[in-house]
Motif scaffolding. Structure first.
Motif, PDB file in Angstrom:
ATOM      1  N   THR A  30     -18.421 -15.941  92.214  1.00  0.00           N
ATOM      2  CA  THR A  30     -18.222 -15.455  93.583  1.00  0.00           C
ATOM      3  C   THR A  30     -17.484 -16.489  94.417  1.00  0.00           C
ATOM      4  N   ASP A  31     -17.779 -17.761  94.184  1.00  0.00           N
ATOM      5  CA  ASP A  31     -17.070 -18.837  94.890  1.00  0.00           C
ATOM      6  C   ASP A  31     -15.580 -18.796  94.566  1.00  0.00           C
ATOM      7  N   GLN A  67     -16.053  -9.776  89.575  1.00  0.00           N
ATOM      8  CA  GLN A  67     -16.885  -8.577  89.489  1.00  0.00           C
ATOM      9  C   GLN A  67     -16.704  -7.776  90.782  1.00  0.00           C
ATOM     10  N   THR A  69     -18.685  -6.351  92.570  1.00  0.00           N
ATOM     11  CA  THR A  69     -19.752  -6.575  93.549  1.00  0.00           C
ATOM     12  C   THR A  69     -19.466  -7.775  94.454  1.00  0.00           C
ATOM     13  N   HIS A  70     -18.486  -8.598  94.095  1.00  0.00           N
ATOM     14  CA  HIS A  70     -18.236  -9.827  94.842  1.00  0.00           C
ATOM     15  C   HIS A  70     -17.908  -9.561  96.312  1.00  0.00           C
ATOM     16  N   ASP A  72     -18.662  -7.016  98.307  1.00  0.00           N
ATOM     17  CA  ASP A  72     -19.847  -6.620  99.078  1.00  0.00           C
ATOM     18  C   ASP A  72     -20.731  -7.825  99.368  1.00  0.00           C
ATOM     19  N   LYS A  73     -20.864  -8.694  98.388  1.00  0.00           N
ATOM     20  CA  LYS A  73     -21.703  -9.885  98.563  1.00  0.00           C
ATOM     21  C   LYS A  73     -21.098 -10.821  99.608  1.00  0.00           C
ATOM     22  N   LEU A  74     -19.795 -11.012  99.575  1.00  0.00           N
ATOM     23  CA  LEU A  74     -19.139 -11.906 100.527  1.00  0.00           C
ATOM     24  C   LEU A  74     -19.183 -11.352 101.952  1.00  0.00           C
ATOM     25  N   ALA A  76     -21.623  -9.311 103.019  1.00  0.00           N
ATOM     26  CA  ALA A  76     -23.039  -9.450 103.402  1.00  0.00           C
ATOM     27  C   ALA A  76     -23.373 -10.885 103.791  1.00  0.00           C
ATOM     28  N   ASN A  77     -22.729 -11.849 103.129  1.00  0.00           N
ATOM     29  CA  ASN A  77     -22.952 -13.273 103.435  1.00  0.00           C
ATOM     30  C   ASN A  77     -22.137 -13.758 104.629  1.00  0.00           C
ATOM     31  N   GLN A  79     -18.966 -14.201 104.899  1.00  0.00           N
ATOM     32  CA  GLN A  79     -17.894 -15.126 104.530  1.00  0.00           C
ATOM     33  C   GLN A  79     -16.529 -14.442 104.551  1.00  0.00           C
ATOM     34  N   SER A 172     -20.759  -3.182 106.245  1.00  0.00           N
ATOM     35  CA  SER A 172     -20.850  -2.931 104.805  1.00  0.00           C
ATOM     36  C   SER A 172     -20.106  -1.642 104.505  1.00  0.00           C
TER      37      SER A 172
END
Length: 396
Positions: A30-31, A67, A69-70, A72-74, A76-77, A79, A172
Motif C-alpha cells: 500500500t505504501d 491490489q 483495495t489499496h 479504498d484503504k488510502l 479511508a486513511n 492519505q 468512500s
C-alpha cells in the motif's frame, strides 16, 4: 542556452519519470501505491470496465504488487482524496491546498460547472448531510423525470455542485457509487487548507508536471486547467531565467525540465520489459504530446462508431523497448474468467517481432491475474503470422 537531446533520450527521460516499466520496490504494497500517486500527482478515474478500470490499471503498472483495495484503504486513511485534475482523479492529500483554486473559482461563478447550480436545493442537500451523515445520490428520493444531458436527478446535480465547489468531499465509494460528506469531516487533522497565491499555484503545477513527466511545455502543463496558461508561461520563463529550470530542445520542439531529472538519463531503461497500458494512463493522456515525442498516433475508439474503428473498442497501448509499439483491444468476460484479445495490432515500424511477442507472452499471465482471468484467447492479429502463443498461457 537550450540543451539539445535526441528523441530517444527524451523518451527515456519521460519513461523514467513516469516510472515505466515498473522496477522492483521495497516496503509495503500500500505504501508503494501511495508513493506512486504522490509521484505522479494524480490517477485518473474512469468508469469503463472492459478490463480493470483505469485507476487500478495505471497503478498496477507502477506497482506490480498493487491490489484494488489499496485506493479504498488510502481514502479511508485520509492519505488520498478524490477531486479534479484535468479530469476526475485520485489526488495525494499532501497536495490538498492546490485543489482550492478550482473550487474557489467554481464557488464564485468565475468558472462554470456542467450543472447549473440550484442554490436552494444545494443548501437543503448540504443540511441533510450535515445532520444525517454521509449519503449517496440514491439516498435522495426523486419520483419525477431525470433532467439534462446525463439524465441526472436534481439531488445528484446538487451533490456534484457542492462537491466541485469544495463543500463536500467523497468519503468512500460503495460499488463504485460516491458517498458524499462534509469536507471538514473528511479532511485529516493538520492538513494545510490555506489557498495558494498565483505564484505558488503556478510553481506547484510546473514542478508536479515536470517531476512526473520529465519534460514539458506550457500548453501541456496547463492542459484542461482553465485560465492557467498565461500564468504558467510567464512563470516558466522566470524560472528558466533564474536557472531553476533547464530549457530542452528535442528535434526543434522546446521544453522545460528540472535539472535533477536529467540524472535519470544515466539510469538504464528496462527495454526488454513490456507494459500493457490503460488508455487513460498518465503517460498517454495528452495525445498530441505522445505523437510529438513517441510518434504514436493514438485514439481511444470506444467513442467512435463501430464501423469506423481501426483497432477496436478499447485498445490498450503496449510499451516495449522504450517505444509504444502496439495496440491490444481487450475484453474481460468476468463470468467465465476469460481474457479475450479481440485484436492485437503491431505498428508497422516494429521490426523485432519475435522479441516483442516473447516479451508480450511473458507479461500476459500477470495481466490475466490482475484481471482475475484463467483463460486467454487471441481472436485477430495484425500482421496475421505472429509467433504462436505458448499453450501454458491458456491458464494460470
Amino acid at each position: 542556452m537550450p540543451i539539445s537531446i535526441s528523441q530517444q533520450d527524451a523518451r527515456k527521460l519521460v519513461l523514467q519519470s513516469q516510472q515505466l516499466p515498473a522496477s522492483k520496490q521495497a516496503g509495503g504494497t500500500t505504501d508503494a501505491t501511495l508513493s506512486a500517486i504522490e509521484h505522479l500527482g494524480y490517477i485518473q478515474i474512469d468508469t469503463i470496465s472492459a478490463v480493470q478500470r483505469a485507476h487500478h490499471h495505471t497503478l498496477w503498472n507502477r506497482n506490480p504488487r498493487y491490489q484494488t483495495t489499496h485506493l479504498d484503504k488510502l481514502v479511508a486513511n485520509k492519505q488520498v482524496f478524490e477531486y479534479w485534475s484535468h479530469a476526475a482523479a485520485y489526488l495525494p492529500m499532501q497536495d490538498f491546498r492546490f485543489s482550492l483554486p478550482r473550487k474557489q473559482a467554481i464557488a464564485s461563478g468565475e468558472q462554470g460547472h456542467w450543472y447549473t447550480p440550484d442554490k436552494h436545493l444545494m443548501k437543503s442537500v448540504r443540511k441533510r448531510i450535515e445532520t444525517g451523515g454521509p449519503l449517496m445520490a440514491k439516498d435522495f428520493e426523486h419520483k419525477g423525470e431525470k433532467l439534462g444531458e446525463w439524465r441526472s436527478k436534481p439531488a445528484k446535480k446538487a451533490l456534484e455542485c457542492l462537491y466541485m465547489q469544495g463543500d463536500l468531499m467523497i468519503s468512500s465509494r460503495q460499488n463504485f457509487h460516491k458517498v458524499y460528506d462534509l469536507s471538514e469531516r473528511v479532511l485529516p487533522k493538520g492538513v494545510n487548507t490555506t489557498p495558494p497565491n498565483q505564484e505558488e499555484y503556478a510553481r506547484f503545477l510546473i514542478f508536479s508536471f515536470l517531476r512526473a513527466n520529465g519534460l514539458g511545455q506550457a500548453t501541456e502543463i496547463a492542459y484542461l486547467r482553465k485560465n492557467t496558461k498565461p500564468l504558467i508561461t510567464n512563470t516558466l520563463k522566470d524560472m528558466a531565467a533564474s536557472n531553476e529550470l533547464l530549457q530542452i530542445n528535442v528535434g526543434g520542439n522546446h521544453y522545460y525540465a528540472l535539472a535533477e531529472s536529467m540524472k535519470l538519463l544515466n539510469k538504464p531503461l528496462a527495454r526488454s520489459k513490456l507494459a500493457i497500458l490503460s488508455p487513460f494512463d498518465n503517460l498517454l493522456i495528452q495525445r498530441k504530446r505522445m505523437q510529438m515525442l513517441f510518434d504514436f498516433d493514438y485514439l481511444i475508439e470506444c467513442y467512435v462508431p463501430e464501423e469506423k474503428r481501426q483497432y477496436g473498442y478499447f485498445s490498450l497501448p503496449v510499451l516495449w523497448d522504450g517505444k509504444l509499439q502496439a495496440r491490444m483491444d481487450c475484453k474481460v468476460d468476468r463470468k467465465s474468467s476469460h481474457l479475450r484479445i479481440q485484436h492485437l495490432a503491431l505498428d508497422a515500424s516494429l521490426k523485432k517481432i519475435d522479441a516483442f511477442t516473447h516479451a508480450l507472452y511473458k507479461q500476459l499471465p500477470a495481466f490475466m491475474l490482475f484481471n482475475h482471468c484463467t483463460q486467454l484467447s487471441l481472436h485477430k492479429s495484425t500482421p496475421q503470422n505472429l509467433p504462436p502463443m505458448p499453450i501454458n498461457l491458456t491458464g494460470i
